[in-house]
Motif scaffolding. Structure first.
Motif, PDB file in Angstrom:
ATOM      1  N   THR A 126      10.242  20.933  -0.256  1.00  0.00           N
ATOM      2  CA  THR A 126      10.352  19.729   0.558  1.00  0.00           C
ATOM      3  C   THR A 126       8.956  19.181   0.823  1.00  0.00           C
ATOM      4  N   VAL A 127       8.782  17.886   0.545  1.00  0.00           N
ATOM      5  CA  VAL A 127       7.522  17.192   0.771  1.00  0.00           C
ATOM      6  C   VAL A 127       7.784  16.141   1.842  1.00  0.00           C
ATOM      7  N   VAL A 128       6.891  16.049   2.828  1.00  0.00           N
ATOM      8  CA  VAL A 128       7.079  15.106   3.934  1.00  0.00           C
ATOM      9  C   VAL A 128       6.108  13.945   3.800  1.00  0.00           C
ATOM     10  N   LEU A 129       6.667  12.741   3.707  1.00  0.00           N
ATOM     11  CA  LEU A 129       5.874  11.512   3.724  1.00  0.00           C
ATOM     12  C   LEU A 129       5.818  11.034   5.166  1.00  0.00           C
ATOM     13  N   LYS A 130       4.636  10.835   5.698  1.00  0.00           N
ATOM     14  CA  LYS A 130       4.493  10.418   7.099  1.00  0.00           C
ATOM     15  C   LYS A 130       4.252   8.922   7.191  1.00  0.00           C
ATOM     16  N   ASP A 131       4.777   8.332   8.251  1.00  0.00           N
ATOM     17  CA  ASP A 131       4.557   6.915   8.571  1.00  0.00           C
ATOM     18  C   ASP A 131       4.982   5.967   7.457  1.00  0.00           C
ATOM     19  N   VAL A 132       6.194   6.132   6.966  1.00  0.00           N
ATOM     20  CA  VAL A 132       6.745   5.207   5.973  1.00  0.00           C
ATOM     21  C   VAL A 132       7.275   3.989   6.729  1.00  0.00           C
ATOM     22  N   PRO A 133       6.665   2.809   6.534  1.00  0.00           N
ATOM     23  CA  PRO A 133       7.007   1.653   7.361  1.00  0.00           C
ATOM     24  C   PRO A 133       8.185   0.810   6.864  1.00  0.00           C
ATOM     25  N   TRP A 134       8.735   1.122   5.698  1.00  0.00           N
ATOM     26  CA  TRP A 134       9.754   0.251   5.117  1.00  0.00           C
ATOM     27  C   TRP A 134      11.156   0.811   5.289  1.00  0.00           C
ATOM     28  N   GLU A 135      12.114  -0.086   5.334  1.00  0.00           N
ATOM     29  CA  GLU A 135      13.520   0.314   5.374  1.00  0.00           C
ATOM     30  C   GLU A 135      13.996   0.649   3.953  1.00  0.00           C
ATOM     31  N   LYS A 136      13.566  -0.161   2.972  1.00  0.00           N
ATOM     32  CA  LYS A 136      13.895   0.075   1.559  1.00  0.00           C
ATOM     33  C   LYS A 136      12.593   0.310   0.804  1.00  0.00           C
ATOM     34  N   PHE A 137      12.591   1.339  -0.071  1.00  0.00           N
ATOM     35  CA  PHE A 137      11.382   1.686  -0.800  1.00  0.00           C
ATOM     36  C   PHE A 137      11.732   2.503  -2.030  1.00  0.00           C
ATOM     37  N   LEU A 138      10.751   2.693  -2.886  1.00  0.00           N
ATOM     38  CA  LEU A 138      10.914   3.476  -4.102  1.00  0.00           C
ATOM     39  C   LEU A 138      10.044   4.722  -3.992  1.00  0.00           C
ATOM     40  N   ILE A 139      10.640   5.878  -4.307  1.00  0.00           N
ATOM     41  CA  ILE A 139       9.884   7.128  -4.336  1.00  0.00           C
ATOM     42  C   ILE A 139       9.648   7.498  -5.798  1.00  0.00           C
ATOM     43  N   SER A 140       8.391   7.780  -6.119  1.00  0.00           N
ATOM     44  CA  SER A 140       8.014   8.268  -7.447  1.00  0.00           C
ATOM     45  C   SER A 140       7.343   9.621  -7.243  1.00  0.00           C
ATOM     46  N   LEU A 141       7.657  10.567  -8.121  1.00  0.00           N
ATOM     47  CA  LEU A 141       7.026  11.878  -7.981  1.00  0.00           C
ATOM     48  C   LEU A 141       6.842  12.524  -9.332  1.00  0.00           C
ATOM     49  N   PHE A 142       5.905  13.443  -9.400  1.00  0.00           N
ATOM     50  CA  PHE A 142       5.739  14.235 -10.604  1.00  0.00           C
ATOM     51  C   PHE A 142       5.208  15.615 -10.272  1.00  0.00           C
ATOM     52  N   HIS A 143       5.447  16.538 -11.208  1.00  0.00           N
ATOM     53  CA  HIS A 143       5.006  17.924 -11.069  1.00  0.00           C
ATOM     54  C   HIS A 143       3.713  18.074 -11.862  1.00  0.00           C
ATOM     55  N   ASP A 144       2.603  18.111 -11.162  1.00  0.00           N
ATOM     56  CA  ASP A 144       1.285  18.253 -11.787  1.00  0.00           C
ATOM     57  C   ASP A 144       1.037  19.739 -12.026  1.00  0.00           C
ATOM     58  N   GLU A 145       1.589  20.257 -13.113  1.00  0.00           N
ATOM     59  CA  GLU A 145       1.536  21.695 -13.376  1.00  0.00           C
ATOM     60  C   GLU A 145       0.134  22.207 -13.679  1.00  0.00           C
ATOM     61  N   ASN A 146      -0.711  21.391 -14.295  1.00  0.00           N
ATOM     62  CA  ASN A 146      -2.042  21.874 -14.667  1.00  0.00           C
ATOM     63  C   ASN A 146      -3.136  21.429 -13.697  1.00  0.00           C
ATOM     64  N   LYS A 181       0.860  -1.185   0.000  1.00  0.00           N
ATOM     65  CA  LYS A 181       0.000   0.000   0.000  1.00  0.00           C
ATOM     66  C   LYS A 181       0.900   1.241   0.000  1.00  0.00           C
ATOM     67  N   PRO A 182       0.732   2.141  -0.971  1.00  0.00           N
ATOM     68  CA  PRO A 182       1.604   3.313  -1.049  1.00  0.00           C
ATOM     69  C   PRO A 182       1.321   4.357   0.022  1.00  0.00           C
ATOM     70  N   VAL A 183       2.322   5.190   0.266  1.00  0.00           N
ATOM     71  CA  VAL A 183       2.212   6.349   1.151  1.00  0.00           C
ATOM     72  C   VAL A 183       2.309   7.577   0.242  1.00  0.00           C
ATOM     73  N   TYR A 184       1.346   8.489   0.358  1.00  0.00           N
ATOM     74  CA  TYR A 184       1.276   9.658  -0.515  1.00  0.00           C
ATOM     75  C   TYR A 184       1.481  10.959   0.264  1.00  0.00           C
ATOM     76  N   ALA A 185       1.962  11.967  -0.472  1.00  0.00           N
ATOM     77  CA  ALA A 185       2.022  13.331   0.055  1.00  0.00           C
ATOM     78  C   ALA A 185       2.115  14.281  -1.133  1.00  0.00           C
ATOM     79  N   MET A 186       1.806  15.530  -0.892  1.00  0.00           N
ATOM     80  CA  MET A 186       1.934  16.536  -1.938  1.00  0.00           C
ATOM     81  C   MET A 186       2.235  17.894  -1.319  1.00  0.00           C
ATOM     82  N   ALA A 187       2.762  18.779  -2.152  1.00  0.00           N
ATOM     83  CA  ALA A 187       3.059  20.143  -1.722  1.00  0.00           C
ATOM     84  C   ALA A 187       2.811  21.072  -2.897  1.00  0.00           C
ATOM     85  N   THR A 188       2.485  22.304  -2.601  1.00  0.00           N
ATOM     86  CA  THR A 188       2.344  23.311  -3.635  1.00  0.00           C
ATOM     87  C   THR A 188       3.699  23.510  -4.296  1.00  0.00           C
TER      88      THR A 188
END
Length: 124
Positions: free
Chosen positions: A62-82, A48-55
């Motif tokens: 800086t975007v803060v992901l809370k309660d990430v339970p894994w030691e190793k993980f993959l972060i994916s992000l994108f800039h939703d300009e529209n 189950k993914p952990v999500y966060a966003m910032a303006t």
């Protein structure tokens, strides 16, 4: 028997608290202050993914992901300009909004900070 169950429960709770920590994602190279920066962390495709966003802010945010339970993980992000909540692509399927992916590993007893550079494959 009750004592053994309480000890086992305590160990499980300690393990969850130890690994479920916040991860600060420092996103660099943002080309504009339009829209939002969307971030997702996931251990694998089954978790189950952990999500966060910032303006969005030009250059760095800086975007803060809370309660990430894994030691190793993959972060994916994108800039939703529209602001449509999707990574937009052109007719050839090439992204026109910024994105990045980063494999991460955090120490069990420290909050992590990950620095990621946004990649914009198609310029306006």
């Amino acid at each position: 028997m009750k004592r053994l169950l309480l000890i086992a429960l305590g160990i499980v709770c300690y393990h969850v608290v130890t690994f479920a920590q916040e991860v600060k994602v420092e996103v660099r190279g943002i080309r504009s202050a339009k829209g939002a920066i969307m971030v997702m962390a996931q251990q694998d495709s089954e978790s189950k993914p952990v999500y966060a966003m910032a303006t969005a802010v030009k250059d760095t945010v800086t975007v803060v992901l809370k309660d990430v339970p894994w030691e190793k993980f993959l972060i994916s992000l994108f800039h939703d300009e529209n602001g449509n909540w999707e990574l937009d692509k052109n007719e050839q399927g090439i992204p026109v909004e910024g994105y990045a992916r980063e494999k991460c590993k955090k120490e069990p007893e420290a909050s992590a900070t990950v620095k990621v550079k946004m990649y914009y494959p198609v310029n306006d």
